[in-house]
Design a protein around this motif. Structure first.
Motif, short mmCIF file in Angstrom:
data_model
loop_
_atom_site.label_atom_id
_atom_site.label_comp_id
_atom_site.label_asym_id
_atom_site.label_seq_id
_atom_site.Cartn_x
_atom_site.Cartn_y
_atom_site.Cartn_z
N ILE A 1 40.90 34.36 40.63
CA ILE A 1 40.38 35.65 41.61
C ILE A 1 40.41 36.95 40.82
O ILE A 1 41.61 37.33 40.24
CB ILE A 1 40.97 35.68 42.89
CG1 ILE A 1 40.98 34.18 43.42
CG2 ILE A 1 40.57 36.77 43.58
CD1 ILE A 1 41.84 33.94 44.90
N ASP A 2 39.34 37.57 40.65
CA ASP A 2 39.37 38.90 40.31
C ASP A 2 38.52 39.79 41.29
O ASP A 2 37.24 39.50 41.00
CB ASP A 2 38.65 39.05 38.79
CG ASP A 2 38.92 40.33 38.29
OD1 ASP A 2 39.24 41.15 38.71
OD2 ASP A 2 38.74 40.27 36.88
N PHE A 3 39.15 40.58 41.85
CA PHE A 3 38.50 41.23 42.88
C PHE A 3 38.81 42.96 43.25
O PHE A 3 39.94 43.22 42.99
CB PHE A 3 38.97 40.48 44.46
CG PHE A 3 38.31 41.09 45.52
CD1 PHE A 3 36.73 41.05 45.72
CD2 PHE A 3 38.89 41.82 46.70
CE1 PHE A 3 36.52 41.51 46.91
CE2 PHE A 3 38.29 42.27 47.92
CZ PHE A 3 36.99 42.13 47.72
N LEU A 4 37.64 43.47 43.43
CA LEU A 4 37.68 45.13 43.54
C LEU A 4 38.17 45.43 44.89
O LEU A 4 38.13 46.43 45.44
CB LEU A 4 36.56 45.73 43.05
CG LEU A 4 36.33 45.52 41.58
CD1 LEU A 4 34.66 46.10 41.44
CD2 LEU A 4 37.14 46.13 40.64
N GLY A 5 39.18 44.90 45.49
CA GLY A 5 39.80 45.17 46.79
C GLY A 5 41.12 44.38 46.74
O GLY A 5 41.99 44.07 45.98
N SER A 6 41.33 44.21 47.93
CA SER A 6 42.99 43.61 48.36
C SER A 6 42.50 42.04 48.60
O SER A 6 41.64 41.63 48.89
CB SER A 6 43.54 44.19 49.64
OG SER A 6 44.09 45.58 49.18
#
Length: 481
Positions: A215-220
Motif C-alpha cells: 500500500i502506498d497512499f497519499l493519506g492515512s
C-alpha cells in the motif's frame, strides 16, 4: 568657579573615563594618588561636563552624580562612579506560531472494565472540517533602537519571521496570519517537516497479505487486521494497525499506531514522522520524529525518537539493542540481571543530525550550480555590452535568470531550516533517562556528548541527567516526575 583650562587640565591628569556595556554606561574614576594631597582644587560642574564632552560622553549624563563629585571629589578617589547612562535598545520579538490542532498523546488513557488501562486509546484520529483554523501566526516586531552615552544609535535586532506550517489541503489567509483547512478530513501535524496536512483515510478490512499487496497512499491508512511478513505500507498521513506487524515495513508522514506487537525477525522497519505507539517491539527497527510509546517491552531493537521514548506499564523493560531519544527515555526496568549489553542515548536527535547532513550536501551542490549560472550570466552580459544579443542568446539569458532566482530561493529555504535545526541540537537541558524500578549492569548511558557505564545494579526510582559536564544519577518520586 569659572571654567578654565587649568581645571580641564586637572581633570585630564587625575580622572579616567570608561565606557562599558556596549556603550550603555559611562564611569569616572579619580586616581588613588590624590589621597596623598592635603587639599584638592575647587572644581565646577561646568568643568566636569566639558571634560565628559571631550571624552565622548554627551548623552544621559547623571547631573546629580556629577554635582556630588565636584562638591566632594575626595569621596570618589579610586572608586567607580557611574556618571552617564544611555538608553538600551529593545530587540524585536520573533514571530510566534500557535498550533491549534491536537497532535500530542493524551495523558489520561481510557480506563477499561476491571481497572485495566488502554494505553493506546488516546484519541489519535483527529477530524478537521473545511474552513477550520489550524494554526495562527503572530508577526515579528522590529525592535526599538537605543542611544549610547556618546549619542550613537544602538541598533536593535528585528525579530525573526517564521512561516506557517502549510501542508496538503491547507491554505494561508490573505493577511498571512492564519492557516486554514481546505477540505474535510484527517489532520496530521508533522513537526519534523513543519507541516500540517489534511488527509482522507484508506481502510483495509482484514490483513495486508497477498490479496491486498503493498500500500502506498497519499493519506492515512487503517488496517483492521495484521501486516504479514515482507509487505510494505506507506502513508503520507497516519497508519493504524489493529493487529500485529510481523517482518513488515511501515512508513508514515504522521503517526503509526499498532494495537498489537511488532516482531521484525531482522527484516522490515517502522518509520514515522510523528509518534509510534505499540504494545511491544522485539528485534525491531523503529524511528519516530516525535515519540515512541511502548506498553510492555523493547527487546534487542534499534529505536530512535526525535523527542521521547516512554514506557509506563507495570513491567515495562528495555533489554539489549540501542534506544535513542532527543529528550527523554522512561521505563520501569533497564537492562537485565544477565548484564545484557544495552545502550540508551538521549539528547542526540538522530533524525535531525541526518537531516543536517543532507542539508549540507544539498547546499554544497547548490552553491556549485549558483556559481556556474552566475558565470554564464556574466558572460552573456559582457557580450551584450559589446553588441546586442541575438534572439536565441536573449532567450538563454532569460532562462538563466529564472534558474538563478530559483537557486537563490532554494538556498534561503535550506539555510533557514539549518538554523532551526542548529538551535535544537544546542539545547540538551531536557536530556534525561528515567528508570522507575531498576537499572542493571551492562547498560551504557549517553546523554549528549557524555557517557556513563553502569557497572553495578541500582534500584529506582532514578533519573539520569547532565550536571557539570557529566552524567549523574538522582532519586525521583515514585511516578518519575
Amino acid at each position: 568657579m569659572a571654567l578654565s583650562q587649568e581645571e580641564l587640565h586637572w581633570w585630564a591628569q587625575n580622572a579616567k573615563i570608561t565606557v562599558e556595556d556596549g556603550g550603555l554606561h559611562g564611569y569616572l574614576v579619580l586616581r588613588s594618588e590624590l589621597l596623598q594631597e592635603e587639599k584638592l582644587p575647587e572644581l565646577s560642574f561646568a568643568g566636569l561636563s566639558e571634560f565628559l564632552r571631550l571624552n565622548g560622553i554627551t548623552y544621559g549624563i547623571d547631573m546629580v552624580a556629577c554635582q556630588q563629585i565636584v562638591m566632594n571629589p575626595r569621596g570618589y578617589i579610586d572608586a567607580r562612579a557611574r556618571i552617564a547612562s544611555g538608553k538600551e535598545q529593545i530587540h524585536g520579538q520573533n514571530a510566534q506560531i500557535e498550533i491549534l490542532v491536537d497532535n500530542e498523546p493524551d495523558n489520561t488513557p481510557r480506563v477499561l472494565e476491571g481497572g485495566r488501562v488502554d494505553y493506546f486509546d488516546l484519541g489519535a484520529v483527529r477530524t478537521i472540517y473545511r474552513g477550520q483554523i489550524l494554526a495562527k501566526r503572530t508577526p515579528p516586531t522590529e525592535g526599538i533602537a537605543g542611544i549610547s552615552v556618546s549619542g550613537a544609535t544602538l541598533v536593535a535586532k528585528p525579530g525573526r519571521d517564521t512561516r506557517l506550517p502549510q501542508g496538503k489541503n491547507t491554505s494561508v489567509s490573505a493577511d498571512g496570519l492564519l492557516l486554514v483547512a481546505d477540505s474535510d478530513g484527517h489532520v496530521s501535524y508533522a513537526p519534523r517537516e513543519n507541516k500540517i496536512n489534511v488527509f482522507d483515510i484508506f481502510e483495509v478490512k482484514g490483513d495486508v497479505d497477498f490479496s491486498v499487496g503493498n500500500i502506498d497512499f497519499l493519506g492515512s491508512v487503517l488496517i483492521r487486521g495484521s501486516i504479514l511478513p515482507g509487505f510494505k505500507v506507506v502513508a503520507a498521513g497516519d497508519i493504524e494497525v489493529l493487529g500485529n506487524v510481523d517482518g513488515a515495513t511501515l512508513e508514515a508522514g504522521g503517526d503509526i499506531q499498532i494495537r498489537g506487537g511488532v516482531q521484525m525477525r531482522n527484516q522490515g522497519a517502522i518509520k514515522a514522522g510523528g509518534t509510534v505507539r505499540v504494545r511491544f517491539l522485539q528485534g525491531a527497527t523503529a524511528e519516530a520524529g516525535m515519540d515512541v510509546l511502548v506498553r510492555d517491552s523493547i527487546m534487542h531493537s534499534h529505536i530512535s525518537a526525535g523527542r521521547n521514548v516512554l514506557m509506563e506499564a507495570q513491567k515495562s523493560v528495555i533489554v539489549g539493542g540501542l534506544v535513542r531519544a532527543g529528550n527523554e527515555i522512561r521505563t520501569r526496568t533497564l537492562g537485565s540481571p544477565m548484564a545484557t549489553p544495552t545502550e540508551v542515548e538521549v539528547g542526540v536527535h538522530p533524525h535531525l543530525r541526518i537531516e543536517m547532513a543532507e542539508i549540507h550536501a544539498k547546499l554544497k551542490e547548490l552553491h556549485l550550480n549558483i556559481d556556474k549560472t552566475k558565470k554564464a550570466l556574466a558572460m552573456l552580459d559582457n557580450m551584450a555590452g559589446q553588441n546586442p544579443l541575438p534572439p536565441d542568446k536573449q532567450q538563454l539569458r532569460q532562462s538563466l535568470s529564472l534558474t538563478y532566482d530559483f537557486y537563490l530561493h532554494e538556498e534561503e529555504e535550506l539555510m533557514y531550516r539549518r538554523s532551526e535545526i542548529e538551535a535544537i541540537l544546542l539545547d540538551t537541558r531536557q536530556a534525561k533517562v528515567y528508570t522507575l524500578e531498576q537499572i542493571f549492569a551492562g547498560v551504557k548511558l549517553t546523554l549528549g556528548q557524555n557517557v556513563m557505564f553502569v557497572r553495578d545494579p541500582m534500584r529506582g526510582p532514578l533519573f539520569f541527567e547532565i550536571s557539570d559536564g557529566e552524567v549523574v544519577a538522582r532519586t525521583t518520586s515514585h511516578n518519575g516526575r
